[in-house]
Design a protein around this motif. Sequence first.
Motif, PDB file in Angstrom:
ATOM      1  N   UNK A   5       0.817  -1.224   0.000  1.00 57.03           N
ATOM      2  CA  UNK A   5       0.000   0.000   0.000  1.00 57.03           C
ATOM      3  C   UNK A   5       0.844   1.264   0.000  1.00 57.03           C
ATOM      4  N   UNK A   6       2.132   1.139   0.288  1.00 53.92           N
ATOM      5  CA  UNK A   6       3.017   2.303   0.300  1.00 53.92           C
ATOM      6  C   UNK A   6       3.759   2.501  -1.021  1.00 53.92           C
ATOM      7  N   UNK A   7       3.515   1.667  -2.009  1.00 50.83           N
ATOM      8  CA  UNK A   7       4.173   1.746  -3.312  1.00 50.83           C
ATOM      9  C   UNK A   7       3.579   2.915  -4.092  1.00 50.83           C
ATOM     10  N   UNK A   8       4.412   3.893  -4.459  1.00 52.26           N
ATOM     11  CA  UNK A   8       3.922   5.085  -5.160  1.00 52.26           C
ATOM     12  C   UNK A   8       3.535   4.802  -6.605  1.00 52.26           C
ATOM     13  N   UNK A   9       3.975   3.680  -7.152  1.00 49.72           N
ATOM     14  CA  UNK A   9       3.623   3.348  -8.542  1.00 49.72           C
ATOM     15  C   UNK A   9       2.430   2.409  -8.612  1.00 49.72           C
ATOM     16  N   UNK A  10       1.846   2.128  -7.495  1.00 48.06           N
ATOM     17  CA  UNK A  10       0.688   1.216  -7.439  1.00 48.06           C
ATOM     18  C   UNK A  10      -0.504   1.860  -8.137  1.00 48.06           C
ATOM     19  N   UNK A  11      -1.236   1.069  -8.897  1.00 51.62           N
ATOM     20  CA  UNK A  11      -2.425   1.587  -9.583  1.00 51.62           C
ATOM     21  C   UNK A  11      -3.675   1.162  -8.826  1.00 51.62           C
TER      22      UNK A  11
END
Length: 159
Positions: A5-11
């Motif tokens: 959930x902390x991944x900035x590239x997560x869509x």
Amino acid sequence: MDRNIFNSTRSGGRPAPARITRRPARVDTIALVGVLENGSDQIAFFDGSNPDYRCGVRPGQTVAGLTVQEIRFDKVYLAGDTQRWELPVGRALRREENGPWELSEAVGLPLAASSGSGNGGRLDSNPDARAVSSGSSGPGGAADEILRKLMERRAREEQ
């Protein structure tokens, strides 16, 4: 699939389904609160969802588009375009979206106990059916005093 959930590239996930917005049905109610008889003068007191329905009327006058044909100590007879209703004290008429009126319990008012045949207050119900109301209609000053006197009078008549 990355679940961090902390991944900035997560869509984002799936789009939310479209919501169907319904507007609530417009409901009209009119309840018979009490009846006052003073000699030959008779007044039926109504309460309802529209401020115009909160009034006292005499036989021949209209309320909510219904004509008061007859007033008795425990009920009134109302006539519409195609129907005639027997409305006991403490009961109400209800309609949705300007549809046909239907007999119902008066919300926020004392409930009526009927010894009739249970035909929903229509004129073809038992003519000996009587309704009894207990309690008061809440804050209202002079209206409370009138209702108290009406209920005392009814109690004396029933003895």
